[in-house]
Enzyme design. Sequence first.
Site, short mmCIF file in Angstrom:
data_model
loop_
_atom_site.label_atom_id
_atom_site.label_comp_id
_atom_site.label_asym_id
_atom_site.label_seq_id
_atom_site.Cartn_x
_atom_site.Cartn_y
_atom_site.Cartn_z
CG HIS B 122 -1.89 0.98 1.42
ND1 HIS B 122 -1.62 2.28 1.77
CD2 HIS B 122 -3.24 0.91 1.28
CE1 HIS B 122 -2.75 2.96 1.83
NE2 HIS B 122 -3.75 2.15 1.53
CG ASP B 199 0.62 -2.14 6.13
OD1 ASP B 199 -0.30 -2.22 6.98
OD2 ASP B 199 0.47 -1.61 5.02
CD GLN B 202 -6.80 -4.13 4.45
OE1 GLN B 202 -7.77 -4.80 4.81
NE2 GLN B 202 -6.92 -2.87 4.08
CE LYS B 225 -7.09 0.16 6.47
NZ LYS B 225 -7.93 0.68 5.41
CB CYS B 365 -3.80 3.50 -1.51
SG CYS B 365 -4.98 4.82 -1.30
#
Lengths: 151, 411
Positions: B122, B199, B202, B225, B365
């Site tokens: 991302h 990261d 998600q 999220k 993104c």
Amino acid sequence: MSLDKLNQLYRAVILEHAANPHHHYAVPNATNKKTLHNTTCGDTINLSLHLDADNKITDIGFTGQGCTISQASASMLTDVMMDKTTEEALAIAKIFSDEAIGEKHSRDELKKLGDAQVLTQIMEFPARIKCATLAWWALKEALLKNAKGDK
Amino acid sequence: MPNWELVRQDFSELRQTMNGERLAYLDNAATSLKPKSVIERLLSFYQQENANVHRGTYQLSFKATEEYEDARKVIQHFINAAAAREIIFTRGTTEGINLIASTYGEQNIEPGDEIVISLAEHHSNLIPWQQLALRKKATLKYINLTSTGEIDLADAKQKITAKTKIVAVTHVGNVLGNVSPIRKLAELAHQNGAIIVVDGAQAVCHLPVDVQELAADFYAFSGHKMLGPTGIGVLYGKQKLLEQMPPYQFGGEMIEDVQLDNSKWDQIPHKFEAGTPNIAGAIGLATAVKYLEQVGMAQVKARDAELMAYLLPKLMAIPGVKIYGSQNPQQHVGVVSFNLGTLHPHDVATALDMEGVAVRAGHHCAEPLVHSLGTNSTVRASLAFYNYQADCDQLINAIKETKEFFKGELR
């Protein structure tokens, strides 16, 4: 069925312009050019045109890729801008961008937009306003750049 | 197994129509919905408990501080960090990664060093490293992906070298939904004397995450999220690293001693939390974590997998639908990207919107990844455990109707 509402946006004339875009080429010996991107979806419009000594658009075309709305809008723009002076073209572009932000114009004024009149209903689909206005912003920037003598 | 019907009732946003249709919310990778308990916790905090933290001498402030620091412990246990002081509250994943680039990166990267990321990143785990590399005259290298969009470990072994200082990769991809082999990448990084930044934006809402098991040096994620409020996120960092790093921002709450010409910094995590933090956000996020723990992350993971196993074959069975990444539902954690013939994703998303289906269209993104898939944009449907098979059916039917509507356009 909700897709009925889609008909308000995707009128036959829009689908026709998107499937068979008019003036879909880069103008040879263009005097003014502008490439704009829609950063949210990656759409691109490359607009090019030729201004003669009297500041009249003698040729205009576009290339690039994008959704039905952005491509149809660019095609409609090229139809309406052909043979217009810079001043006329900017006035027409202003009518279009005013409509996109909800500022209404008279029916006679709207007629100047040609086929692009149907796109003024884009207000019903706020998520798609950027798609419809991309080519018109490109035209403004291409012409105003020239007005400042920055060819 | 939890009663999913009851779980669904905790999400009031689902009890509405969109364009006159039942709402099928399939944009969970952009942001999740919020359960009643989180919304009520925010309300009760602002109604009864609002006070600043770490400074008041009165009861209310003491209580707010306690709640805020308890939230840190809740997060610590949720991701199995070794200590609560390894949990830094941020604005979100983006701020967490920028924090590392601006502190650890500024301190440790020198001309000629290498930063290794993957092609699946991302923009928030790409641009901070790209700009750091430019500032420091370092080299940014990309690990290639396999044909199904997985991180290519053989390529990773080539790219991660003795010159590598930082490896930064996503845990779960936001476009293809595949899981990266974090543990193996961490081993590669550590063998070469580099650190690994993960990261987790998600991943935390779909998988049980154990930062020690993953051997992550840093792990960043966002509250919104994972059922929490917007504007709150978490950066996990190993204590030893955090202690050596300079502060990110300066101001109140991050100092131990201030003189006219110099200052001393507070201990971690406070060193990295200048100014009044997002107190209600942190407490709301802890409430979200408690909700997830009550449902159970193993159950959440199983439910997401069950829904994807239902959706993907139906999606693939529609002529003209092109799926990106793997054809195996197990390799799509909550996310599937597709295109419908030559129709532009924006046109598809508008049509689906008219049918009550909320999806994302665009480059998500992640421009380098989307371009590597040979397209400029995709439609992305993303699931959460509170989705239903009915949401999947609604998407499938809406795609079929969209196809019919645009049949003249489709090539």
